[in-house]
Design a protein around this motif. Structure first.
Motif, PDB file in Angstrom:
ATOM      1  N   SER A 147      25.419  71.958   8.219  1.00  0.00           N
ATOM      2  CA  SER A 147      25.714  73.235   9.015  1.00  0.00           C
ATOM      3  C   SER A 147      27.127  72.906   8.029  1.00  0.00           C
ATOM      4  N   ASP A 148      27.855  74.218   8.558  1.00  0.00           N
ATOM      5  CA  ASP A 148      29.819  74.646   8.288  1.00  0.00           C
ATOM      6  C   ASP A 148      29.466  73.656   6.858  1.00  0.00           C
ATOM      7  N   GLU A 149      30.494  72.540   8.059  1.00  0.00           N
ATOM      8  CA  GLU A 149      30.424  70.566   7.349  1.00  0.00           C
ATOM      9  C   GLU A 149      29.779  70.791   6.281  1.00  0.00           C
ATOM     10  N   GLU A 150      28.120  70.512   6.093  1.00  0.00           N
ATOM     11  CA  GLU A 150      27.479  70.000   5.494  1.00  0.00           C
ATOM     12  C   GLU A 150      27.335  70.347   4.027  1.00  0.00           C
ATOM     13  N   ALA A 151      27.817  71.560   3.994  1.00  0.00           N
ATOM     14  CA  ALA A 151      27.477  73.202   2.712  1.00  0.00           C
ATOM     15  C   ALA A 151      28.201  73.028   1.987  1.00  0.00           C
ATOM     16  N   GLY A 152      27.819  73.065   0.659  1.00  0.00           N
ATOM     17  CA  GLY A 152      29.019  73.220  -0.410  1.00  0.00           C
ATOM     18  C   GLY A 152      30.211  74.287  -0.343  1.00  0.00           C
ATOM     19  N   ALA A 153      31.030  74.868  -1.195  1.00  0.00           N
ATOM     20  CA  ALA A 153      32.285  75.419  -0.765  1.00  0.00           C
ATOM     21  C   ALA A 153      31.304  77.626  -0.979  1.00  0.00           C
ATOM     22  N   ALA A 154      30.302  76.796  -1.977  1.00  0.00           N
ATOM     23  CA  ALA A 154      29.721  77.940  -2.387  1.00  0.00           C
ATOM     24  C   ALA A 154      28.920  78.676  -1.371  1.00  0.00           C
ATOM     25  N   ALA A 155      28.091  78.082  -0.085  1.00  0.00           N
ATOM     26  CA  ALA A 155      27.799  78.185   0.793  1.00  0.00           C
ATOM     27  C   ALA A 155      27.861  78.815   1.605  1.00  0.00           C
ATOM     28  N   ARG A 156      29.487  77.495   1.992  1.00  0.00           N
ATOM     29  CA  ARG A 156      29.592  78.919   3.622  1.00  0.00           C
ATOM     30  C   ARG A 156      30.508  80.050   2.360  1.00  0.00           C
ATOM     31  N   ALA A 157      30.908  80.439   1.233  1.00  0.00           N
ATOM     32  CA  ALA A 157      31.432  81.838   1.017  1.00  0.00           C
ATOM     33  C   ALA A 157      29.833  82.778   0.876  1.00  0.00           C
ATOM     34  N   VAL A 158      28.921  82.195   0.880  1.00  0.00           N
ATOM     35  CA  VAL A 158      27.651  82.875   1.304  1.00  0.00           C
ATOM     36  C   VAL A 158      27.209  83.284   3.265  1.00  0.00           C
ATOM     37  N   PHE A 159      27.893  81.860   3.445  1.00  0.00           N
ATOM     38  CA  PHE A 159      27.557  82.040   5.132  1.00  0.00           C
ATOM     39  C   PHE A 159      28.607  82.565   5.669  1.00  0.00           C
ATOM     40  N   ASP A 160      30.115  82.495   4.714  1.00  0.00           N
ATOM     41  CA  ASP A 160      31.471  83.432   5.346  1.00  0.00           C
ATOM     42  C   ASP A 160      31.517  85.239   5.517  1.00  0.00           C
ATOM     43  N   ASP A 161      30.107  85.601   4.294  1.00  0.00           N
ATOM     44  CA  ASP A 161      29.914  87.255   4.188  1.00  0.00           C
ATOM     45  C   ASP A 161      28.702  87.418   5.064  1.00  0.00           C
ATOM     46  N   ILE A 162      27.757  86.660   5.525  1.00  0.00           N
ATOM     47  CA  ILE A 162      26.788  87.372   5.945  1.00  0.00           C
ATOM     48  C   ILE A 162      27.125  86.969   7.694  1.00  0.00           C
ATOM     49  N   ARG A 163      28.328  86.780   7.686  1.00  0.00           N
ATOM     50  CA  ARG A 163      29.079  86.351   9.424  1.00  0.00           C
ATOM     51  C   ARG A 163      29.841  88.175   8.838  1.00  0.00           C
ATOM     52  N   ASP A 164      30.972  88.474   7.917  1.00  0.00           N
ATOM     53  CA  ASP A 164      31.115  89.281   8.030  1.00  0.00           C
ATOM     54  C   ASP A 164      30.570  90.965   7.980  1.00  0.00           C
ATOM     55  N   THR A 165      29.233  90.514   6.945  1.00  0.00           N
ATOM     56  CA  THR A 165      28.175  91.929   6.891  1.00  0.00           C
ATOM     57  C   THR A 165      27.902  92.111   8.239  1.00  0.00           C
ATOM     58  N   ARG A 166      27.107  90.852   8.804  1.00  0.00           N
ATOM     59  CA  ARG A 166      26.855  91.602   9.784  1.00  0.00           C
ATOM     60  C   ARG A 166      27.452  91.782  11.560  1.00  0.00           C
TER      61      ARG A 166
END
Length: 135
Positions: A8-27
């Motif tokens: 989950s977002d909460e379980e992922a580290g800061a670096a992974a959450r940054a990628v998640f944010d980029d995925i959300r933004d890009t898509r």
């Protein structure tokens, strides 16, 4: 069942959450699928894979729908159920019709059959196919 946790977002580290944010933004979506969430167990792999996929599937000379249909075709050939489903959904979101999907599957089936025949029979490549058409 995944052999690594789906983070989950909460379980992922800061670096992974940054990628998640980029995925959300890009898509332009809030959805981050399980593929990315499993890769988040290795943030460097997640970032590297996302950067490459973002570049390959991003704007270029090939239409976005065609790119998704190619991804579906390769996924069918490789037997990747997850990718078949996720990229079929993406292709549908970009306008792929049922008729186009069925035609794509016919091409995939024909190509796989003729590829196996050529490989099995070891058919030599025609000289005309080896020459440079621009020469």
């Amino acid at each position: 069942m995944s052999i690594m946790p789906v983070l989950s977002d909460e379980e992922a580290g800061a670096a992974a959450r940054a990628v998640f944010d980029d995925i959300r933004d890009t898509r332009q979506t809030d959805f981050v699928n399980n593929f990315w969430r499993v890769l988040a167990n290795d943030p460097a792999l997640l970032a590297r894979t996302w950067d490459k996929l973002k570049a390959v599937m991003g704007p270029g000379s090939i239409d976005p729908l065609v790119k998704e249909m190619i991804y579906v075709a390769v996924s069918v050939t490789n037997g990747c159920q997850y990718c078949i489903h996720s990229h079929t959904a993406a292709a549908r979101a970009k306008g792929m019709t049922d008729q186009q999907l069925m035609e794509l599957m016919a091409v995939v089936g024909a190509a796989n059959e003729t590829n196996r025949l050529v490989n099995g029979l070891q058919v030599p490549v025609d000289e005309a196919f080896l020459s440079d058409p621009k020469a």
